[in-house]
Write an enzyme that holds these catalytic residues in place. Structure first.
Site, short mmCIF file in Angstrom:
data_model
loop_
_atom_site.label_atom_id
_atom_site.label_comp_id
_atom_site.label_asym_id
_atom_site.label_seq_id
_atom_site.Cartn_x
_atom_site.Cartn_y
_atom_site.Cartn_z
N HIS A 138 16.08 77.83 -17.87
CA HIS A 138 16.51 79.06 -17.19
C HIS A 138 16.26 78.94 -15.69
CE1 HIS A 138 16.76 83.20 -15.93
NE2 HIS A 138 17.45 83.43 -17.03
N GLU A 277 24.78 80.18 -16.04
CA GLU A 277 24.22 81.30 -15.29
C GLU A 277 24.16 80.96 -13.80
OE1 GLU A 277 21.75 83.99 -18.09
OE2 GLU A 277 20.42 82.64 -17.01
P1 PGA Z 1 20.55 89.50 -15.53
O1 PGA Z 1 19.78 88.17 -15.98
O2 PGA Z 1 21.42 89.93 -16.68
O3 PGA Z 1 19.45 90.49 -15.25
O4 PGA Z 1 21.35 89.15 -14.32
C1 PGA Z 1 20.43 87.19 -16.71
C2 PGA Z 1 19.46 86.08 -17.05
O5 PGA Z 1 18.62 85.76 -16.20
O6 PGA Z 1 19.51 85.53 -18.15
#
Ligand code: PGA
Length: 364
Positions: A138, A277
């Site tokens: 992540h 992401e």
């Molecule tokens: P967010 O985070 O939906 O708060 O933007 C997504 C994540 O970090 O998985």
């Protein structure tokens, strides 16, 4: 409760997935169910165990009867055990009319199985308490600096020179400094004694690496360790703003994926989900990526998996999007070809919001 499959939105999702060239293998009897949408909530460092169970209970209550999507909940390590006891399939079936579609997720794992690694948690430990899947790589754990570009000595040298220049200015402004030190610093900044600069730069480099979080290599080890324990992996990748601005997005993503998956067999890939992401789209106050941006990256990633593993894996692997997914944009995001679900941060802490995201395909 309506079945999601009978709803218009979900049918559209299914149709686009079917129309997509990648679907072929499914039709030929590929991995069954592999294209079920997966909506996962990453609670990050929030919720003590009891509040986590209470949140889960509210989510399940609001998602009663929803069986056509996979639901994932990722509490912090301390919440895993209690939540694991709570979400037993029989209980979920009788209490909430849910199937075996609820998955317990850990937010991270270490790659060693045991030993003197104070504070770390091994994949064995996670598997032993009923964790199904683990998020690896992540962006909260990777960092922007260094790791994305392989922190190089040229950056370290620049930082070193900047540091020395500032130090020189500080000493001069303060006055009364040893003239020999000032002269030595002046010489270093102007001429750059290569040996000293290189040595200092090396020090900075190591120091920054220590603080910079997870490297692609560490992520690779984690992926192997988790898969080896029968845990499914949600492998995160994503570019930071600097990479996007300098048109390095694809180079960077390719590097992240190639290194993380090095040595992972095609068979093991059936236990792997990718989450795209973009770092700049994650978190409070950020804007989600646009459908065009998401679409081109998802295509790129699927093509990369195609190159690495061939069509069968590429057609069945799920690629999620993460970064400000909310109830009001989930339908649009799930309609993007190649998006198979979402990794949700902030909104997953609000039962109603997360339930609405899970039920994206239901008629309102
Ligand atoms: P967010 O985070 O939906 O708060 O933007 C997504 C994540 O970090 O998985």
């Amino acid at each position: 409760m309506n079945s999601i499959v009978s709803s218009r939105v979900f049918r559209n999702y299914y149709r686009q997935r079917t129309a997509n060239q990648w679907h072929k293998v499914e039709a030929e009897g590929g991995v069954p169910g592999a294209i079920r949408p997966f909506l996962a909530g990453n609670w990050k460092m929030n919720m003590v165990p009891r509040s986590g169970v209470a949140l889960a209970a509210r989510i399940f209550d609001l998602c009663r009867g929803v069986k056509d999507v996979d639901i994932g909940l990722a509490p912090p390590f301390t919440g895993l055990s209690m939540l694991s006891d709570y979400i037993k399939p029989d209980f979920l079936r009788t209490e909430y009319d849910l199937g075996r579609n609820v998955f317990l997720l850990a937010q991270d794992t270490f790659f060693e199985s045991k030993g003197a690694f104070t504070g770390e948690i091994s994949p064995e430990m996670l598997a032993a308490i009923g964790v199904d899947r683990v998020i690896i790589g992540h962006s909260d754990r990777r960092t922007n600096l260094g790791k994305y570009f392989g922190f190089g000595s040229s950056v370290a040298r620049r930082l070193t020179r900047e540091f020395l220049t500032k130090e020189l200015e500080r000493l001069k402004a303060k006055g009364g400094a040893d003239p020999k030190i000032v002269a030595a610093l002046e010489h270093l900044v102007a001429e750059g004694n290569q040996e000293i600069l290189a040595g200092t730069a090396k020090f900075f480099e190591e120091e920054l690496k220590q603080r910079a979080g997870e490297s692609d290599e560490a992520i690779q080890r984690k992926v192997h360790a988790a898969l080896g324990q029968g845990l499914q992996v949600i492998l995160c990748c994503g570019e930071n703003l600097e990479a996007r601005d300098t048109h390095e997005t694809f180079t960077l993503l390719e590097r992240q994926i190639r290194i993380a998956l090095d040595g992972v067999s095609p068979r093991a890939m059936h236990d792997l989900i990718i989450a795209y992401e973009p770092v700049w789209a994650v978190g409070e106050g950020a804007e989600p990526a646009t459908p065009d941006q998401i679409s081109e990256v998802h295509d790129f990633l699927r093509n990369l998996i195609m190159d690495l593993y061939g069509e069968q894996v590429a057609s069945s692997i799920r690629i999620l999007y993460g970064g400000n997914v909310k109830p009001d944009n989930i339908v649009e995001i799930m309609a993007i070809p190649g998006v198979d679900g979402a990794l949700v941060g902030g909104a997953s802490l609000r039962a109603k919001d997360f339930a609405d995201i899970v039920k994206f395909g239901l008629e309102k």
